[in-house]
Design a protein around this motif. Structure first.
Motif, mmCIF file in Angstrom:
data_model
loop_
_atom_site.group_PDB
_atom_site.id
_atom_site.type_symbol
_atom_site.label_atom_id
_atom_site.label_comp_id
_atom_site.label_asym_id
_atom_site.label_seq_id
_atom_site.Cartn_x
_atom_site.Cartn_y
_atom_site.Cartn_z
ATOM 1 N N HIS B 157 0.829 -1.212 0.000
ATOM 2 C CA HIS B 157 0.000 0.000 0.000
ATOM 3 C C HIS B 157 0.865 1.265 0.000
ATOM 4 O O HIS B 157 0.364 2.360 -0.176
ATOM 5 C CB HIS B 157 -0.957 -0.001 1.195
ATOM 6 C CG HIS B 157 -0.269 -0.238 2.504
ATOM 7 N ND1 HIS B 157 0.070 -1.494 2.944
ATOM 8 C CD2 HIS B 157 0.166 0.617 3.452
ATOM 9 C CE1 HIS B 157 0.679 -1.403 4.115
ATOM 10 N NE2 HIS B 157 0.757 -0.136 4.447
ATOM 11 N N TRP B 158 2.180 1.093 0.228
ATOM 12 C CA TRP B 158 3.078 2.248 0.126
ATOM 13 C C TRP B 158 3.386 2.499 -1.342
ATOM 14 O O TRP B 158 3.910 1.639 -2.040
ATOM 15 C CB TRP B 158 4.381 1.990 0.886
ATOM 16 C CG TRP B 158 4.208 2.061 2.371
ATOM 17 C CD1 TRP B 158 3.977 1.010 3.203
ATOM 18 C CD2 TRP B 158 4.227 3.242 3.195
ATOM 19 N NE1 TRP B 158 3.855 1.462 4.500
ATOM 20 C CE2 TRP B 158 4.000 2.830 4.525
ATOM 21 C CE3 TRP B 158 4.405 4.604 2.938
ATOM 22 C CZ2 TRP B 158 3.952 3.723 5.596
ATOM 23 C CZ3 TRP B 158 4.362 5.495 4.003
ATOM 24 C CH2 TRP B 158 4.133 5.052 5.312
ATOM 25 N N ARG B 193 -4.893 6.488 -7.963
ATOM 26 C CA ARG B 193 -5.105 5.238 -8.697
ATOM 27 C C ARG B 193 -4.074 5.082 -9.821
ATOM 28 O O ARG B 193 -3.521 4.008 -10.034
ATOM 29 C CB ARG B 193 -6.531 5.228 -9.262
ATOM 30 C CG ARG B 193 -6.974 3.883 -9.802
ATOM 31 C CD ARG B 193 -8.398 3.966 -10.349
ATOM 32 N NE ARG B 193 -9.388 4.161 -9.301
ATOM 33 C CZ ARG B 193 -10.360 5.082 -9.326
ATOM 34 N NH1 ARG B 193 -10.469 5.925 -10.351
ATOM 35 N NH2 ARG B 193 -11.224 5.164 -8.339
ATOM 36 N N VAL B 194 -3.821 6.192 -10.512
ATOM 37 C CA VAL B 194 -2.842 6.171 -11.606
ATOM 38 C C VAL B 194 -1.464 5.767 -11.068
ATOM 39 O O VAL B 194 -0.774 4.916 -11.635
ATOM 40 C CB VAL B 194 -2.778 7.560 -12.291
ATOM 41 C CG1 VAL B 194 -1.583 7.656 -13.225
ATOM 42 C CG2 VAL B 194 -4.085 7.830 -13.038
ATOM 43 N N GLN B 195 -1.096 6.377 -9.941
ATOM 44 C CA GLN B 195 0.210 6.061 -9.353
ATOM 45 C C GLN B 195 0.259 4.606 -8.894
ATOM 46 O O GLN B 195 1.249 3.903 -9.095
ATOM 47 C CB GLN B 195 0.479 6.997 -8.164
ATOM 48 C CG GLN B 195 1.873 6.869 -7.576
ATOM 49 C CD GLN B 195 2.955 7.259 -8.570
ATOM 50 O OE1 GLN B 195 2.857 8.283 -9.232
ATOM 51 N NE2 GLN B 195 3.965 6.417 -8.714
ATOM 52 N N PHE B 196 -0.829 4.150 -8.296
ATOM 53 C CA PHE B 196 -0.892 2.772 -7.811
ATOM 54 C C PHE B 196 -0.705 1.772 -8.950
ATOM 55 O O PHE B 196 0.053 0.801 -8.839
ATOM 56 C CB PHE B 196 -2.236 2.526 -7.104
ATOM 57 C CG PHE B 196 -2.597 1.076 -6.989
ATOM 58 C CD1 PHE B 196 -1.937 0.257 -6.087
ATOM 59 C CD2 PHE B 196 -3.587 0.522 -7.797
ATOM 60 C CE1 PHE B 196 -2.254 -1.098 -5.996
ATOM 61 C CE2 PHE B 196 -3.905 -0.828 -7.712
ATOM 62 C CZ PHE B 196 -3.239 -1.637 -6.810
ATOM 63 N N LYS B 197 -1.385 2.037 -10.076
ATOM 64 C CA LYS B 197 -1.274 1.111 -11.213
ATOM 65 C C LYS B 197 0.155 1.056 -11.728
ATOM 66 O O LYS B 197 0.686 -0.007 -12.035
ATOM 67 C CB LYS B 197 -2.210 1.550 -12.348
ATOM 68 C CG LYS B 197 -3.663 1.225 -12.084
ATOM 69 C CD LYS B 197 -4.499 1.536 -13.312
ATOM 70 C CE LYS B 197 -5.951 1.161 -13.072
ATOM 71 N NZ LYS B 197 -6.774 1.355 -14.268
ATOM 72 N N CYS B 223 -7.118 -4.614 1.109
ATOM 73 C CA CYS B 223 -7.831 -3.832 0.100
ATOM 74 C C CYS B 223 -9.118 -3.304 0.718
ATOM 75 O O CYS B 223 -9.530 -3.744 1.796
ATOM 76 C CB CYS B 223 -8.210 -4.716 -1.089
ATOM 77 S SG CYS B 223 -6.821 -5.194 -2.116
ATOM 78 N N LEU B 224 -9.747 -2.393 -0.016
ATOM 79 C CA LEU B 224 -11.092 -1.952 0.358
ATOM 80 C C LEU B 224 -12.106 -2.836 -0.353
ATOM 81 O O LEU B 224 -11.878 -3.238 -1.499
ATOM 82 C CB LEU B 224 -11.304 -0.505 -0.083
ATOM 83 C CG LEU B 224 -10.549 0.568 0.696
ATOM 84 C CD1 LEU B 224 -10.525 1.872 -0.093
ATOM 85 C CD2 LEU B 224 -11.200 0.780 2.064
ATOM 86 N N PRO B 225 -13.231 -3.138 0.303
ATOM 87 C CA PRO B 225 -14.303 -3.814 -0.438
ATOM 88 C C PRO B 225 -14.768 -2.876 -1.554
ATOM 89 O O PRO B 225 -14.717 -1.648 -1.387
ATOM 90 C CB PRO B 225 -15.415 -3.981 0.603
ATOM 91 C CG PRO B 225 -14.791 -3.696 1.933
ATOM 92 C CD PRO B 225 -13.615 -2.818 1.685
ATOM 93 N N ILE B 269 -4.888 2.373 -0.536
ATOM 94 C CA ILE B 269 -5.533 1.069 -0.344
ATOM 95 C C ILE B 269 -6.487 0.880 -1.524
ATOM 96 O O ILE B 269 -7.523 1.535 -1.598
ATOM 97 C CB ILE B 269 -6.328 1.017 0.982
ATOM 98 C CG1 ILE B 269 -5.476 1.489 2.173
ATOM 99 C CG2 ILE B 269 -6.876 -0.390 1.218
ATOM 100 C CD1 ILE B 269 -4.389 0.558 2.616
ATOM 101 N N PRO B 270 -6.132 -0.005 -2.455
ATOM 102 C CA PRO B 270 -6.988 -0.168 -3.642
ATOM 103 C C PRO B 270 -8.267 -0.930 -3.305
ATOM 104 O O PRO B 270 -8.321 -1.634 -2.289
ATOM 105 C CB PRO B 270 -6.106 -1.000 -4.575
ATOM 106 C CG PRO B 270 -5.214 -1.772 -3.666
ATOM 107 C CD PRO B 270 -4.978 -0.909 -2.453
ATOM 108 N N HIS B 271 -9.260 -0.779 -4.154
ATOM 109 C CA HIS B 271 -10.433 -1.638 -4.020
ATOM 110 C C HIS B 271 -10.059 -3.026 -4.529
ATOM 111 O O HIS B 271 -9.185 -3.177 -5.382
ATOM 112 C CB HIS B 271 -11.612 -1.047 -4.790
ATOM 113 C CG HIS B 271 -12.180 0.156 -4.102
ATOM 114 N ND1 HIS B 271 -11.828 1.442 -4.454
ATOM 115 C CD2 HIS B 271 -13.031 0.253 -3.043
ATOM 116 C CE1 HIS B 271 -12.452 2.291 -3.645
ATOM 117 N NE2 HIS B 271 -13.185 1.602 -2.776
ATOM 118 N N ILE B 272 -10.730 -4.019 -4.014
ATOM 119 C CA ILE B 272 -10.315 -5.404 -4.271
ATOM 120 C C ILE B 272 -10.324 -5.743 -5.769
ATOM 121 O O ILE B 272 -9.393 -6.392 -6.273
ATOM 122 C CB ILE B 272 -11.151 -6.415 -3.426
ATOM 123 C CG1 ILE B 272 -10.634 -7.844 -3.578
ATOM 124 C CG2 ILE B 272 -12.635 -6.332 -3.713
ATOM 125 C CD1 ILE B 272 -9.370 -8.129 -2.830
#
Lengths: 362, 362
Positions: B157-158, B193-197, B223-225, B269-272
Motif C-alpha cells: 500500500h506504500w 489510482r494512476v500512481q498505484f497502477k 484492500c477496500l471492499p 488502499i486499492p479496491h479489491i
C-alpha cells in the motif's frame, strides 16, 4: 538486544570523529593498490566463468570488512570499471545479456550499515545492485560458489577474538603491561600468533567455499618486516603511548590498573614470512601475485592531529566498550598532549611492509 | 548525506515508539497467513528448480519491505522450515549437497538496517545467510533469475511517491482537506489510482525479472471492499482524525494550513477488484492462489492506546520529515485526547479485505 562480543567496528556516523572523515591513511593505500587491482583483474579474471550458470548473468563482488566508506565505494567502482573494460575488449561472445553487477558490502553486524547505505554515491546505485552482508569474515557469509571477485584491504589484522590467554590473570601470556601485541613479550606474541593462524585459515577456508572456481581474491594490508617487533614501528609506538595514557588515568582513579591488564586489542600484525606461510598453506588457491607495495605516506611524517584522529576513529568503539562512556574523550585529550610532548621520530621508526596479493580459486 | 525523498521507513530503534514494539497488528495478520504460506510452498514450490545451476545449492528468499522485525524474522523462518520439511518429505534426489538458505531483507536505504541486523535472533543466524538489500521494491534490487521465493506483507500500500497532482496547488486533484486518499474526492482518488497502477506494474515487473522460472511470489495485505471509501473504515477515520489534529495545530500557529495542504500520504488502499485486475494484468505469473483471509483483530475493537502507538510507529518519520521536529509529540498527544473524546465506533466502520495471493513465475 544481543551484543556482539569481539566485534568493534570503525567509528560510525559522519561526525568529526567518524571513520568516514578519518580514513585518508587507508585511502592512500587503496589508491596505491588501485592500479594493481585493475591489472590483476585484466590479467587473471576469466569472464567465461560467468557462463557456467546460464540463468544468471551476474558478476558478484564482495568487499570484506568494508566499514563505512568512502573507500569501499571507490574500491568496488574500480573493480567494476575494470571488468567492464575487459568485457568490452574481449567482446565476450559467451555473454549474451548485458552483464549485471552485485556488490556485497560485508562487515560485522554492528558496523554502521545505515550510514553505509545512506552515503552511497547515486552514480554507484545505478551501476550495480548492493547488499549489506552482516557477519564476521572469519566465517561463511555468502552462499557457496556464488562469488567472482573478493576484496579485502587493511582489515585482516583484526582477529576474530582477543586470544584467551592474554587476558587470563593466571596465564604467563597475560598482556599485563601493554594494550596490544607489540612483540616485546614472547608468550603474548605466541598467543596472538596461534589465534592469527587459526583466523587466517578460517578466512581463506570460507572464501574458498564462496568463490567460484576461477574466482579471484585480492588482498592488501600490512605486515612487519621479519625480525622487527611492532614496538619499533610508529603505529606500535602510538598504541603503546595510548596504553601509557590509560595507565596515567588509572593512577588518578579515572580507570583501574586491573581493567587495563584485562584489555588487549584483537589486532595482530604478522611478520611477512609468517603471513606468506599462511597464504601458501591453503591449497584451494593458486597465488597469482604476491608482492610488496609502497604506502605513499610511509615517506612523510604524519602530523600529530592526523595521528590522533586516525587512531580515535579506529579505536573509539573498542575502548568505549571496555572502559565505559566518558573515557574516550579524556584519553585522546591526554594522548594528543603526550604526542605533542613526545612526537614520533619517524626517521628512527621501522616501517610496515605493505603487501598486495592476488589468489585464484582452483 | 543525500536524502531519500518519498521514502519513509517505519520508526527505527527499539524505543517505546519504535516499530519493533508497535507492530503487533501486523504480526497478527502475519500469523494468520503463516499456515497459508506453508501450504502454498508445500503445494507450489518445485525443488527441482534449484538444480538448474549445478554450482550453487542455494535457495534464496526475499522479504520485500521487511522493516525491522521481529515480524520479518518469523516470516522467513516459517518459509525455511517449510522448504526443509518439503525437501525431507520428497527426499529430493536432485539435490546432493545440503541445501543452503540466503535471506534478502529488503527495504528503503533509510530503513534502520542497523537495528534489523543487531536484533536478529541468534538461531536464525545459524539457519541462514543474511543480506540487507537497500532499495525501493518498486524497482530491481536483486540480480535477474536469482530469487526462489519472494514475500511481501502489508507493504504494497506504500506508493513509490505521492502522486504529483495531489500536492499541486493549481491542480483540481490537490488534496486540500485531507492528508490521505480517503476516496471522498474523485480527482484525488484518480491521481492515486494512476500512481498505484504504475507502481504495481513496476513491482511485478521487477519481481518477474528477479524470480527464477517456477519461483513463487507470496503477497498479503489489505484492500477496500468494492464501493467502500476508505473514509468509512476505522483506519481511514484514524488518519482523517490525525489530519484534523494538524488543522487544530495550524489554527494555533504550531504549523500552517499551507503545509497541511501540501502534505498527503503516499499510501493507497486499492479496491479489491482494482487490485485483482493489476495482478491479472501481469502475464509473467500464473495465479496459484488468490483468496480473502480474515484478520483476527478485525473482530474485536482496538484500544485507543494501541491505535495511537500503532499509527505513531508507522507515521512518525514521514510527519517529522514534512512538518519538522517537535510536531510529532504534540500531534499524537492531541490525537490521543481526540480519540478518547470521539472513540472509533468499530461496529459501524467498514472492514478492509485481507488478501493472500500466491504467484508462480512462468
Amino acid at each position: 538486544m544481543p551484543t556482539f562480543p569481539q566485534s568493534f567496528p570503525m567509528n560510525g556516523g559522519d561526525g568529526p570523529h567518524s571513520y568516514i572523515h578519518n580514513s585518508s591513511y587507508q585511502k592512500v593505500a587503496i589508491d596505491g593498490a588501485k592500479e594493481k587491482t585493475s591489472e590483476a583483474i585484466l590479467k587473471n579474471l576469466d569472464l567465461e566463468l560467468l557462463n557456467r550458470n546460464s540463468d544468471e548473468n551476474i558478476l558478484r563482488i564482495a568487499d570484506f570488512g568494508c566499514s563505512i566508506g568512502p573507500n569501499t565505494f571507490e574500491v568496488v567502482q574500480n573493480i567494476i570499471d575494470t571488468v567492464k573494460q575487459k568485457n568490452l575488449k574481449e567482446n565476450n561472445a559467451y555473454i549474451g545479456a548485458p552483464l549485471e553487477f552485485q556488490v556485497c558490502f560485508n562487515d560485522q553486524p554492528n558496523n554502521d550499515f545505515n550510514t553505509l547505505f545512506r552515503t552511497q554515491p547515486i552514480s554507484s546505485k545505478q551501476a550495480y545492485l548492493s547488499v549489506g552482508v552482516p557477519g564476521s569474515f572469519h566465517g561463511r557469509v555468502l552462499p557457496k560458489n556464488s562469488l567472482h571477485i573478493g576484496h579485502i584491504t587493511y582489515a585482516l589484522h583484526w582477529l576474530s577474538t582477543v586470544p584467551q590467554h592474554v587476558c587470563d590473570k593466571k596465564s604467563p601470556a597475560l598482556n599485563k603491561s601493554y594494550i596490544q601485541c607489540n612483540n616485546l613479550v614472547e608468550e603474548v606474541t605466541e598467543a596472538y600468533r596461534v589465534q592469527f593462524k587459526k583466523d587466517m585459515g578460517d578466512f581463506l577456508g570460507a572464501r574458498a567455499e564462496e568463490l567460484v572456481s576461477g574466482g579471484l581474491m585480492i588482498l592488501s594490508g600490512q605486515c612487519l618486516p621479519d625480525g622487527v617487533p611492532k614496538a619499533l614501528t610508529w603505529q606500535g609506538v602510538v598504541i603503546d603511548m595510548i596504553g601509557d595514557c590509560l595507565m596515567d588515568m588509572a593512577k588518578q582513579g579515572i580507570t583501574t590498573k586491573e581493567k587495563i591488564e584485562l584489555f588487549s586489542l584483537p589486532i595482530y600484525i604478522p611478520h611477512i614470512s609468517e603471513f606468506k606461510a599462511e597464504i601458501e598453506r591453503n591449497e584451494n588457491f593458486s597465488i597469482e601475485t604476491m608482492e610488496k607495495i609502497s604506502h605513499p605516506m610511509d615517506y612523510k611524517p604524519l602530523t600529530n592531529d592526523f595521528i590522533t584522529s586516525m587512531f580515535r576513529a579506529i579505536l573509539n568503539t573498542i575502548i568505549e566498550e571496555h572502559f565505559g562512556d566518558g573515557v574516550v574523550n579524556e584519553l585522546f585529550d591526554r594522548f594528543a598532549k603526550k604526542l605533542n610532548k613526545y612526537p614520533i621520530d619517524f626517521k628512527r621508526c621501522k616501517k610496515y611492509v605493505n603487501y598486495f596479493i592476488v589468489l585464484k580459486r582452483k
